[in-house]
Enzyme design. Structure first.
Site, PDB file in Angstrom:
ATOM      1  N   ARG A  45      50.410   2.790  60.158  1.00  0.00           N
ATOM      2  CA  ARG A  45      49.512   2.056  59.245  1.00  0.00           C
ATOM      3  C   ARG A  45      48.846   0.910  60.007  1.00  0.00           C
ATOM      4  O   ARG A  45      47.699   0.573  59.787  1.00  0.00           O
ATOM      5  CB  ARG A  45      50.291   1.516  58.034  1.00  0.00           C
ATOM      6  CG  ARG A  45      49.434   0.589  57.185  1.00  0.00           C
ATOM      7  CD  ARG A  45      49.961   0.253  55.787  1.00  0.00           C
ATOM      8  NE  ARG A  45      51.366   0.301  55.618  1.00  0.00           N
ATOM      9  CZ  ARG A  45      52.242  -0.669  55.957  1.00  0.00           C
ATOM     10  NH1 ARG A  45      51.807  -1.795  56.502  1.00  0.00           N
ATOM     11  NH2 ARG A  45      53.527  -0.520  55.761  1.00  0.00           N
ATOM     12  N   TYR A  74      25.425   1.453  44.226  1.00  0.00           N
ATOM     13  CA  TYR A  74      26.171   2.652  43.853  1.00  0.00           C
ATOM     14  C   TYR A  74      27.019   2.300  42.623  1.00  0.00           C
ATOM     15  O   TYR A  74      27.616   1.225  42.569  1.00  0.00           O
ATOM     16  CB  TYR A  74      27.046   3.069  45.047  1.00  0.00           C
ATOM     17  CG  TYR A  74      28.071   4.114  44.713  1.00  0.00           C
ATOM     18  CD1 TYR A  74      27.699   5.324  44.148  1.00  0.00           C
ATOM     19  CD2 TYR A  74      29.431   3.894  44.954  1.00  0.00           C
ATOM     20  CE1 TYR A  74      28.647   6.285  43.832  1.00  0.00           C
ATOM     21  CE2 TYR A  74      30.380   4.849  44.642  1.00  0.00           C
ATOM     22  CZ  TYR A  74      29.990   6.041  44.070  1.00  0.00           C
ATOM     23  OH  TYR A  74      30.923   6.985  43.755  1.00  0.00           O
ATOM     24  N   ASP A 113      25.800  -3.238  52.662  1.00  0.00           N
ATOM     25  CA  ASP A 113      26.227  -1.833  52.628  1.00  0.00           C
ATOM     26  C   ASP A 113      25.096  -1.023  53.254  1.00  0.00           C
ATOM     27  O   ASP A 113      24.003  -0.873  52.679  1.00  0.00           O
ATOM     28  CB  ASP A 113      26.495  -1.403  51.176  1.00  0.00           C
ATOM     29  CG  ASP A 113      27.032   0.024  51.083  1.00  0.00           C
ATOM     30  OD1 ASP A 113      26.754   0.826  51.985  1.00  0.00           O
ATOM     31  OD2 ASP A 113      27.695   0.337  50.079  1.00  0.00           O
ATOM     32  N   LYS A 159      29.309   9.598  54.355  1.00  0.00           N
ATOM     33  CA  LYS A 159      27.902  10.017  54.299  1.00  0.00           C
ATOM     34  C   LYS A 159      27.355  10.331  55.702  1.00  0.00           C
ATOM     35  O   LYS A 159      27.882  11.200  56.358  1.00  0.00           O
ATOM     36  CB  LYS A 159      27.087   8.941  53.596  1.00  0.00           C
ATOM     37  CG  LYS A 159      27.774   8.361  52.341  1.00  0.00           C
ATOM     38  CD  LYS A 159      28.104   9.403  51.296  1.00  0.00           C
ATOM     39  CE  LYS A 159      28.683   8.735  50.061  1.00  0.00           C
ATOM     40  NZ  LYS A 159      29.561   9.562  49.279  1.00  0.00           N
TER      41      LYS A 159
HETATM   42  O1  P1T Z   1      32.697   7.658  48.114  1.00  0.00           O
HETATM   43  P1  P1T Z   1      33.129   6.567  49.048  1.00  0.00           P
HETATM   44  O2  P1T Z   1      33.347   6.990  50.452  1.00  0.00           O
HETATM   45  O3  P1T Z   1      34.296   5.774  48.496  1.00  0.00           O
HETATM   46  O4  P1T Z   1      31.888   5.545  49.169  1.00  0.00           O
HETATM   47  C1  P1T Z   1      31.421   4.764  48.107  1.00  0.00           C
HETATM   48  C2  P1T Z   1      29.986   4.362  48.348  1.00  0.00           C
HETATM   49  C3  P1T Z   1      29.695   3.124  48.853  1.00  0.00           C
HETATM   50  N1  P1T Z   1      28.432   2.725  49.091  1.00  0.00           N
HETATM   51  C4  P1T Z   1      27.390   3.537  48.851  1.00  0.00           C
HETATM   52  C5  P1T Z   1      26.006   3.062  49.128  1.00  0.00           C
HETATM   53  C6  P1T Z   1      27.608   4.815  48.340  1.00  0.00           C
HETATM   54  O5  P1T Z   1      26.539   5.606  48.110  1.00  0.00           O
HETATM   55  C7  P1T Z   1      28.936   5.252  48.070  1.00  0.00           C
HETATM   56  C8  P1T Z   1      29.237   6.590  47.499  1.00  0.00           C
HETATM   57  N2  P1T Z   1      28.128   7.234  46.954  1.00  0.00           N
HETATM   58  C9  P1T Z   1      28.154   8.472  46.378  1.00  0.00           C
HETATM   59  C10 P1T Z   1      29.258   9.226  46.259  1.00  0.00           C
HETATM   60  C11 P1T Z   1      26.856   8.942  45.882  1.00  0.00           C
HETATM   61  O6  P1T Z   1      26.689  10.150  45.593  1.00  0.00           O
HETATM   62  O7  P1T Z   1      25.930   8.104  45.774  1.00  0.00           O
END
Ligand code: P1T
Length: 379
Positions: free
Chosen positions: A46, A98, A170, A195
């Protein structure tokens, strides 16, 4: 060193025991110690894992940061970043983020005494007007998900610097290939590595990139104390992804521009949200801050029935949440990614029932356009 070279080499030393060119997946929970108090710098996975650490070095280099820490998801990266604060602190947030970010802030972190104000971050003056004596962080998503508004990073960066307030960006939508927020004044950059950084829709992860020793030490402490770490296998997948980030992003951008231009001309499409179009309200700013516009597009079809018709009739584009993978994904923000945003707020932001979002992949663009055209004909 250029970006593509860094993406392939930063943090990617050949393995010291075998010379393996690719960082091994250190799938272990613990490390044998030589004697009491004597070990090789690795005690428990961890706290330290060589695969994760290689990815962290790689991502810190790509964003031009001091260090990076990787997490189990984008959400846990954002959650950990907010844990730099204390009860009573005030945060100014882009009004269109988001939906999961909004949900985390409003339905989880508010219960721990943090206070949030949501403003239009395309104008630094709106951030200035929302400042209180307790403001300790400005949290920006740019371009916003899904309306693609481009924040005034320069103006807000200047303002937060002058006042000693942390600016968090972000950068999931652009990736460091097109936008490096630290160059415009960000103190911390976060990503959902799920992403573009991973790029192949096969892992969930997040990263927090810091720019000074103090934040780095604290985020490292929190990563270990809270424990929402990325697994070695997911870290390895993201590393494999970043090696092709430059070539993928060029193609996402190329295809994105072509698809946006096609939608803009289409009689069934009422409005297109893409910073690369000359009529986008922050087009000039996007050109100054970013070196490309990427592959995220939203468009207005006018009604839920029209949106449904497009979403139900595409064949190549997959109806799915998420973005940033090699394959084109299409989604309905109002009922999918932004369902946790109250309907009045969605309406104010333009996240209507007729809005469709596309994450343009890197297939042959003619095939993507033909698929969208066929689905739009059904409207
Ligand atoms: O899904 P995750 O890896 O926990 O990420 C969250 C997140 C954070 N910031 C942005 C700008 C994001 O677009 C996302 C996740 N977004 C999607 C799942 C979506 O379809 O927009």
């Amino acid at each position: 060193m250029g970006f593509a070279t860094k993406a392939i080499h930063a943090g990617q030393e050949p393995d010291s025991t075998t010379g393996a060119i690719t960082t091994p997946i250190y799938q272990t929970s613990t490390y044998a110690q030589d004697g009491l108090g004597h070990h090789k710098g690795f005690e428990y996975a961890r706290t330290q894992n060589p695969t994760r650490m290689a990815l962290e070095k790689n991502l810190a280099a790509l964003e031009g940061g001091y260090a990076a820490h990787c997490f189990a998801s984008g959400m846990s990266a954002i959650d950990t970043t907010l844990k730099l604060l204390q009860a009573g602190d005030h945060v100014i947030v882009s009004e269109n983020t988001y939906g999961g970010t909004y949900r985390l802030f409003e339905r989880v972190l508010k219960n721990f005494g943090l206070d949030f104000s949501y403003v239009d971050t395309t104008e630094a003056a709106n951030v200035e007007a929302a400042l209180t004596g307790d403001t300790r962080m400005v949290f920006i998503e740019t371009p916003t998900n899904p309306i693609m508004a481009v924040a005034d990073l320069e103006g807000i960066g200047k303002l937060t610097r002058e006042r000693g307030i942390r600016l968090v960006v972000d950068n999931t939508f652009m990736s460091p290939f097109f936008l490096r927020p630290i160059e415009w004044g960000a103190d911390i950059v976060v990503h959902s590595t799920t992403k573009y950084l991973n790029g192949h829709s096969d892992s969930i992860g997040g990263v927090v990139v810091t720019t000074n020793a103090e934040d780095t030490e604290r985020v490292g402490f929190l990563q270990n104390a809270v424990g929402a770490i990325i697994s070695p296998f997911d870290a390895w997948l993201v590393m494999r992804g970043t090696k092709t980030l430059a070539v993928r992003m060029k193609q996402h951008d190329d295809n994105g521009r072509r698809v946006a231009a096609f939608l803009d001309e289409h009689p069934k499409v009422k409005k297109v949200y893409y910073p690369g179009l000359p009529q986008h309200p922050q087009h000039e700013r996007a050109k100054r801050l970013m070196t490309g516009f990427g592959g995220m597009i939203a468009f207005e079809t006018g009604s839920l029935a029209a949106a449904r018709s497009v979403l139900d009739n595409v064949r190549l584009c997959a109806l799915a949440e998420s973005l940033g993978g090699v394959e084109t994904l299409i989604s309905h923000p109002a009922t999918m990614t932004h369902a946790s945003v109250p309907s009045e707020q969605r309406a104010r932001l333009g996240i209507t029932d007729g809005l469709v979002r596309i994450s343009v992949g890197i297939e042959d663009v003619e095939d993507i356009i033909a698929d969208l055209d066929a689905a739009l004909q059904q409207v």
